[in-house]
Motif scaffolding. Structure first.
Motif, PDB file in Angstrom:
ATOM      1  N   ALA A 119      -9.961  19.747 -17.070  1.00 24.71           N
ATOM      2  CA  ALA A 119      -9.268  20.614 -15.967  1.00 24.71           C
ATOM      3  C   ALA A 119      -8.393  19.514 -14.780  1.00 24.71           C
ATOM      4  N   ILE A 120      -7.907  18.520 -15.391  1.00 22.47           N
ATOM      5  CA  ILE A 120      -6.801  17.492 -14.494  1.00 22.47           C
ATOM      6  C   ILE A 120      -5.700  18.466 -14.824  1.00 22.47           C
ATOM      7  N   ALA A 121      -4.611  18.721 -14.046  1.00 24.59           N
ATOM      8  CA  ALA A 121      -3.209  18.687 -15.147  1.00 24.59           C
ATOM      9  C   ALA A 121      -2.447  16.948 -14.894  1.00 24.59           C
ATOM     10  N   VAL A 122      -1.804  17.018 -15.935  1.00 28.07           N
ATOM     11  CA  VAL A 122      -1.514  15.514 -15.901  1.00 28.07           C
ATOM     12  C   VAL A 122       0.441  15.599 -16.013  1.00 28.07           C
ATOM     13  N   SER A 312       9.040  18.715 -14.404  1.00 28.73           N
ATOM     14  CA  SER A 312       9.877  19.914 -13.626  1.00 28.73           C
ATOM     15  C   SER A 312       9.076  20.708 -12.237  1.00 28.73           C
ATOM     16  N   ASP A 313       9.889  21.492 -12.216  1.00 28.74           N
ATOM     17  CA  ASP A 313       9.338  22.389 -10.264  1.00 28.74           C
ATOM     18  C   ASP A 313       8.977  23.582 -11.059  1.00 28.74           C
ATOM     19  N   ASP A 314       8.636  24.348 -12.340  1.00 27.79           N
ATOM     20  CA  ASP A 314       7.749  25.125 -13.125  1.00 27.79           C
ATOM     21  C   ASP A 314       6.533  24.488 -13.386  1.00 27.79           C
ATOM     22  N   VAL A 315       6.325  23.767 -13.262  1.00 30.80           N
ATOM     23  CA  VAL A 315       4.966  23.139 -13.578  1.00 30.80           C
ATOM     24  C   VAL A 315       4.304  22.830 -12.500  1.00 30.80           C
ATOM     25  N   TRP A 316       5.096  22.006 -11.146  1.00 30.95           N
ATOM     26  CA  TRP A 316       4.445  22.761  -9.740  1.00 30.95           C
ATOM     27  C   TRP A 316       3.917  24.433  -9.037  1.00 30.95           C
TER      28      TRP A 316
END
Length: 345
Positions: A119-122, A312-316
């Motif tokens: 569940a941890i985003a990298v 990228s901004d989309d990831v955040w």
């Protein structure tokens, strides 16, 4: 990045130069945070304010950089080792955040048994719009009389700068005359003294250049004029210099066993337990092709670009949306350093 996503951002710190633009005392965070804020904490070492941050009545994300193994620091940096010991004991508290983000898969795995690591985003600890990744690259590599290897990072025990010096000596014994540039702060005098004496004993001190801290322009010059980057560390949560070197089209020679191996081509990684003698023929072969010029290998540039897209901004945007914040204002604190707050409007 937050502002590009339509958020208002504030930065807070517990230790910083008061003249630093846009950074405010950490205590102000606890006075100003509101229920509709998002707090983003950057964590890498024991944080005495962690409990207070978790008690805030708002959404909270922790960006986890990993904690250095205290055993790598105990001999020359006992105080830092003690803080890392305390950080390891504090890690179970991270389960109290609404979301966890790690700078690498290796860092995420270090939280196994505390949280569900799946569940941890990298997300890499960089942004594609950082100046180092946007500046115009030279069309041709710089010329040098001899191949130059570069090491970038704080000169501290776990970075194993001494192994870079020993590798330089092994190259010299093979009549491959190279130089080594070491860029980074030297906060530990005993460590620096040891490295200087080590280079002297091995007969390569005149080929080692301790450059210390550099501004951006001088650091870029080092990357442009280097033939390759050495990453010898025994602990890395990510290793930004490896990404920067690849962005400059330079070969990277990376010790395995840390997160640095996640971001470079497999043929750039050496077994964590390999003798330094095993590095010598590979370094000679790749640097020996330079013929006096530091070439730019576009394959490394493309590899670096692929890593950058993971931040990228989309990831955040997706991460913020995942905790119920799509725009507005959020607050974040970097452990012992800076914190940013963005508050909804």
């Amino acid at each position: 990045m937050a502002e590009r996503l339509g958020m208002t951002a504030e930065l807070y710190a517990s230790g910083f130069d008061e003249g630093t633009h846009g950074v405010r005392p950490l205590e102000a965070l606890f006075d100003e945070v509101r229920r509709d804020d998002l707090v983003l904490l950057s964590y890498s070492i024991f944080d005495p304010c962690l409990g207070r941050i978790l008690a805030l009545d708002c959404k909270k994300i922790c960006y986890f950089h990993g904690v250095t193994d205290p055993q790598l620091l105990r001999a020359l940096e006992p105080r830092t080792a003690q803080l890392c010991d305390k950080a390891l004991a504090q890690l179970p508290l991270l389960a109290g955040f609404d979301a966890l983000v790690a700078n690498s898969h290796g860092t995420a795995k270090s939280l196994a048994g505390i949280v569900d690591t799946d569940a941890i985003a990298v997300v890499p600890p960089v942004f594609p719009d950082m100046y180092v990744f946007r500046r115009e690259m030279p069309r041709r590599g710089r010329k040098r009389q001899e191949p130059n290897l570069l090491m970038v990072g704080r000169v501290v025990p776990h970075k194993r700068v001494e192994d870079g010096i020993e590798l330089l000596a092994l190259l010299k014994h093979r009549d491959f005359n190279a130089t080594l540039s070491i860029v980074g702060s030297t906060p530990n005098y005993d460590c620096l003294k040891f490295l200087i004496n080590h280079a002297r004993r091995l007969g390569v001190l005149e080929r080692v250049d301790f450059k210390g801290m550099l501004d951006d322009a001088d650091l870029f010059e080092c990357f442009e004029s280097a033939n390759g980057l050495l990453a010898m560390s025994r602990h890395e949560g990510f290793c930004v210099p490896v990404l920067e070197a690849m962005h400059y089209g330079k070969p990277v020679f990376v010790r395995g066993g840390t997160a640095a191996e996640e971001i470079c081509p497999r043929d750039s990684v050496f077994d964590a337990h390999a003798e330094l003698a095993a590095w010598v023929p590979v370094v000679m072969q790749r640097l020996g092709q330079c013929a006096g010029r530091c070439p730019i290998d576009l394959a490394y540039v493309r590899h670096a670009d692929g890593v950058l897209q993971r931040a990228s901004d989309d990831v955040w945007r997706a991460l913020f949306s995942g905790v119920g914040v799509a725009s507005g204002f959020a607050r974040a604190r970097a452990s012992g350093a800076a914190a940013s707050v963005q508050k909804r409007r």
